[in-house]
Design an enzyme around this catalytic site. Structure first.
Site: not given
Ligand code: KIV
Length: 261
Positions: A88, A118, A116, A49-50, A185
């Protein structure tokens, strides 16, 4: 794990820890980058989600929606990578067991092969439900970008004893719930090392020192595409921004001089 033949699974990535092999992982948000990373032999590609910050121009990741994630996961999945394609779960998509289960399934329908999210103890039930639904789960502990508004910035975790203890409790909750690996992280390097030694599943660090079982980076950071941000945890290996400006400038000059492009 052979990165050049056969599909890579979450189970193979989990097994790398016992084999003493490291995981080099990167993010991608579209078809060409997924294909390039896959051809370079990266075994775990994350549609992170970056995306919100490095592609969509938002100030942080809290603006990313399920629809954004599905759109970019579909594009990445069209590259049909050998790598495990992980998506994410965006802000607010994993708050209840029911929403976690249905949103993880939506990402799989878009082409993800694992998800994934958080958090640790607070999402243990959600992670268990996702895994019981047959979807491999990658954990994410330490600095949680989706909490940046509440935290007021991106701070290293594990400096205080209370943070160190919480990291262990969260990691144990994710292991109990069936995660195949955990991203760490911005975790203090000595704490990331300790977690790596104690956990039965791989740790994948970003700004968490050299002793994790693997490393992950946001690909545009690695390639030097975002010169506007000052990142302490990554040394770009290419100055893509500078090269793009130079090539575009040369091409523009050629056009102005009457050459054909
Ligand atoms: O969203 C993302 O790119 C991430 C990485 C920083 C691990 O969660």
């Amino acid at each position: 794990m052979d990165t050049h033949s056969g599909k890579i699974t979450a189970e193979q990535l989990r097994a790398t820890k016992a084999q003493g092999r490291r995981i080099a992982s990167l993010t991608a948000y579209d078809f060409p980058m997924t294909r390039l990373l896959d051809e370079a032999g990266i075994p775990l590609i994350l549609v992170g989600d970056s995306l919100g910050m490095v592609v969509l121009g938002y100030p942080d990741t809290t603006h990313v929606t399920m629809a954004d994630m599905e759109h970019h996961v579909r594009a990445a999945a069209r590259a049909k990578p050998r790598a495990l394609l992980v998506a994410d779960m965006p802000f607010g998509s994993c708050q209840t067991v029911e929403s976690a289960r249905s949103n993880a399934a939506r990402l799989v329908l878009a082409g993800a092969e694992a998800v994934k999210a958080e958090g640790g103890q607070e999402i243990e039930a959600q992670v268990r439900a996702i895994v019981e639904n047959g979807i491999p789960f990658l954990g994410h502990l330490g600095m949680l970008p989706q909490h940046v508004l509440e935290e007021g910035g991106y701070h290293v975790k594990g400096k205080k004893e209370s943070e160190r203890e919480k990291l262990f409790q969260d990691a144990e909750a994710l292991v109990r719930a069936g995660a195949f690996a955990i991203v760490l992280e911005l975790v203090k390097a000595s704490v990331a090392k300790e977690l790596t030694e104690r956990l039965p599943i791989p740790t994948i660090g970003i700004g968490a020192g050299p002793d994790c079982d693997g490393q992950i980076l946001v690909t545009p950071d690695l390639l030097g595409m975002l010169p506007w941000y000052d990142l302490k945890h990554v040394k770009p290996r290419l100055n893509a921004a500078e090269q793009i400006r130079a090539v575009v400038g040369e091409w523009k000059k050629a056009v102005m001089d009457g050459e054909r492009g």
